[in-house]
Design a protein around this motif. Structure first.
Motif, mmCIF file in Angstrom:
data_model
loop_
_atom_site.group_PDB
_atom_site.id
_atom_site.type_symbol
_atom_site.label_atom_id
_atom_site.label_comp_id
_atom_site.label_asym_id
_atom_site.label_seq_id
_atom_site.Cartn_x
_atom_site.Cartn_y
_atom_site.Cartn_z
ATOM 1 N N UNK A 138 41.347 39.709 33.211
ATOM 2 C CA UNK A 138 42.359 39.320 32.235
ATOM 3 C C UNK A 138 43.308 38.353 32.931
ATOM 4 N N UNK A 139 43.458 37.144 32.384
ATOM 5 C CA UNK A 139 44.287 36.104 32.975
ATOM 6 C C UNK A 139 45.311 35.647 31.944
ATOM 7 N N UNK A 140 46.570 35.599 32.349
ATOM 8 C CA UNK A 140 47.629 35.074 31.477
ATOM 9 C C UNK A 140 47.748 33.578 31.772
ATOM 10 N N UNK A 141 47.302 32.771 30.813
ATOM 11 C CA UNK A 141 47.282 31.324 30.983
ATOM 12 C C UNK A 141 48.391 30.683 30.148
ATOM 13 N N UNK A 142 48.648 29.386 30.347
ATOM 14 C CA UNK A 142 49.679 28.722 29.534
ATOM 15 C C UNK A 142 49.404 28.777 28.036
ATOM 16 N N UNK A 143 48.128 28.824 27.643
ATOM 17 C CA UNK A 143 47.800 28.833 26.222
ATOM 18 C C UNK A 143 47.650 30.214 25.614
ATOM 19 N N UNK A 144 47.772 31.259 26.414
ATOM 20 C CA UNK A 144 47.604 32.616 25.908
ATOM 21 C C UNK A 144 46.887 33.488 26.939
ATOM 22 N N UNK A 145 46.449 34.645 26.489
ATOM 23 C CA UNK A 145 45.751 35.578 27.366
ATOM 24 C C UNK A 145 44.252 35.336 27.256
ATOM 25 N N UNK A 146 43.599 35.112 28.382
ATOM 26 C CA UNK A 146 42.164 34.874 28.387
ATOM 27 C C UNK A 146 41.451 36.015 29.108
ATOM 28 N N UNK A 147 40.286 36.378 28.563
ATOM 29 C CA UNK A 147 39.563 37.564 29.019
ATOM 30 C C UNK A 147 38.091 37.214 29.199
ATOM 31 N N UNK A 148 37.477 37.831 30.190
ATOM 32 C CA UNK A 148 36.030 37.755 30.344
ATOM 33 C C UNK A 148 35.495 39.154 30.610
ATOM 34 N N UNK A 149 34.370 39.457 29.986
ATOM 35 C CA UNK A 149 33.596 40.665 30.282
ATOM 36 C C UNK A 149 32.146 40.222 30.390
ATOM 37 N N UNK A 150 31.485 40.594 31.462
ATOM 38 C CA UNK A 150 30.124 40.119 31.660
ATOM 39 C C UNK A 150 29.248 41.128 32.366
ATOM 40 N N UNK A 151 27.971 40.782 32.445
ATOM 41 C CA UNK A 151 26.962 41.659 33.039
ATOM 42 C C UNK A 151 25.960 40.779 33.782
ATOM 43 N N UNK A 152 25.867 40.980 35.089
ATOM 44 C CA UNK A 152 24.945 40.217 35.919
ATOM 45 C C UNK A 152 23.570 40.861 35.869
ATOM 46 N N UNK A 153 22.553 40.025 35.745
ATOM 47 C CA UNK A 153 21.192 40.546 35.774
ATOM 48 C C UNK A 153 20.924 41.183 37.130
ATOM 49 N N UNK A 154 20.348 42.396 37.102
ATOM 50 C CA UNK A 154 20.021 43.087 38.333
ATOM 51 C C UNK A 154 21.146 43.988 38.802
ATOM 52 N N UNK A 155 20.922 44.580 39.970
ATOM 53 C CA UNK A 155 21.880 45.520 40.565
ATOM 54 C C UNK A 155 22.002 45.243 42.054
ATOM 55 N N UNK A 156 22.870 45.997 42.703
ATOM 56 C CA UNK A 156 22.999 45.919 44.145
ATOM 57 C C UNK A 156 23.904 44.796 44.601
ATOM 58 N N UNK A 157 23.781 44.467 45.896
ATOM 59 C CA UNK A 157 24.682 43.496 46.506
ATOM 60 C C UNK A 157 24.502 42.093 45.942
ATOM 61 N N UNK A 158 23.288 41.723 45.550
ATOM 62 C CA UNK A 158 23.077 40.402 44.948
ATOM 63 C C UNK A 158 23.875 40.269 43.656
#
Length: 339
Positions: A138-158
């Motif tokens: 969650x980032x408070x930017x000059x134009x408003x609050x911006x959000x990202x939610x994501x999911x990386x393919x795979x698991x582990x350290x990579x």
């Protein structure tokens, strides 16, 4: 060792229980420190010597074999204890590093951001891990609050490394870029320099503006759940499907050109809530292979404290599965509040 000694005294020398005294230092090496293991070894040797004298086996083949066995097992126990303590120290150091990595990668989100109250829940599918392939910010930017939610393919350290690339690019772009589409383009370029072997990241970007509107940009990610103040519940679907981040170079086409995510928006009023999540939530199955009914559980978000509401939903998710989760599960709840 006490049990072996009693049995040896009661049963007599002919039964041959004396060598079992070495079980004491053997088990001590599994659980105790060096001093305790050495002390148990000395005690076992003294006890073996006394029992040999009691049985009349001192200095004969049986007595010598038993004492040699105790000494050998005690020495092996000391070596095993030293190695175990070294591994435990290394593991403690790795856990400390993981704690630092967690704070850098998935740093705590603000409890409030503009007109929003924020709550987050993260459960890693890797045993005892704190971070994985799911990401949020969650980032408070000059134009408003911006959000990202994501999911990386795979698991582990990579997956953790890729999540770090996405979050680093988002934290900069969310503040610098004036348009949400430009933020998505920055993420795509960053991943293009990092990803290989056709890997990808699903993500949804959101921009909460001061005028009470929300704009979403979906890159193949499950749509967020909108809970209105009047109790109406529904998923906010994108107007058309778009490929995940990292797949644009492979050429996803719709017949007229490369598919690009289309921004779409809606009004966000006081009392409304928007729940972002990863597929580890909606694809979690119970023992009867039924998916977690997220929309049906929306009533759990009525708690006045958004973090308490999200914690209750997380407990309900774990109870639904009845076993450790097979995939990372992240949830980010944003609730409109009166300023």
């Amino acid at each position: 060792m006490a049990i072996v000694a009693v049995v040896d005294i009661v049963a007599g020398a002919g039964v041959g229980f004396l060598p079992l005294i070495s079980l004491g230092p053997a088990f001590a090496g599994l659980t105790g420190g060096l001093r305790r293991t050495a002390g148990i070894g000395v005690l076992a040797l003294v006890l073996c010597l006394l029992l040999s004298l009691f049985n009349g086996q001192f200095a004969d083949r049986r007595g010598n074999t038993a004492m040699i066995g105790v000494v050998g097992v005690s020495a092996a126990g000391l070596v095993a204890t030293a190695r175990r303590q070294r591994r435990e120290a290394e593991l403690a150091s790795v856990r400390d590093i993981a704690e630092v990595a967690q704070r850098v990668l998935l740093r705590p989100v603000p409890l409030t951001a503009g007109p929003l109250r924020v709550a987050v829940s993260y459960t890693s599918a890797v045993a005892e891990a704190r971070i994985g392939g799911d990401l949020y910010e969650v980032v408070i930017s000059p134009g408003g609050v911006r959000v990202i939610v994501g999911d990386v393919q795979g698991k582990g350290l990579d997956a953790v490394e890729t999540a770090a690339v996405v979050l680093g690019a988002f934290r900069e772009a969310a503040y610098d870029e004036s348009e949400l589409v430009a933020v998505g383009e920055r993420l795509e370029r960053a991943l293009g320099r990092h990803l290989s072997d056709e890997k990808f990241v699903t993500a949804v970007l959101a921009e909460f503006r001061p005028d009470g509107t929300v704009t979403l940009l979906d890159f193949g990610h499950p749509p967020p759940l909108l809970v209105r103040g009047d109790g109406t519940v529904g998923f906010v679907e994108p107007p058309e499907a778009a490929p995940p981040l990292g797949l644009s170079a492979l050429g996803a086409f719709d017949g007229l050109g490369q598919i690009e995510p289309v921004p779409y928006g809606f009004a966000f009023a006081p009392g409304d809530q928007l729940l972002f999540y990863t597929d580890g939530v909606t694809e979690a199955r119970d023992p009867e292979n039924r998916f977690y009914p997220l929309a049906e559980r929306a009533a759990m978000l009525k708690d006045p404290d958004p973090q308490h509401a999200l914690d209750a939903m997380r407990r309900d998710l774990v109870a639904h599965v009845e076993r450790p989760l097979r995939d990372d599960a992240a949830m980010l709840l944003l609730r409109y509040r009166e300023v």
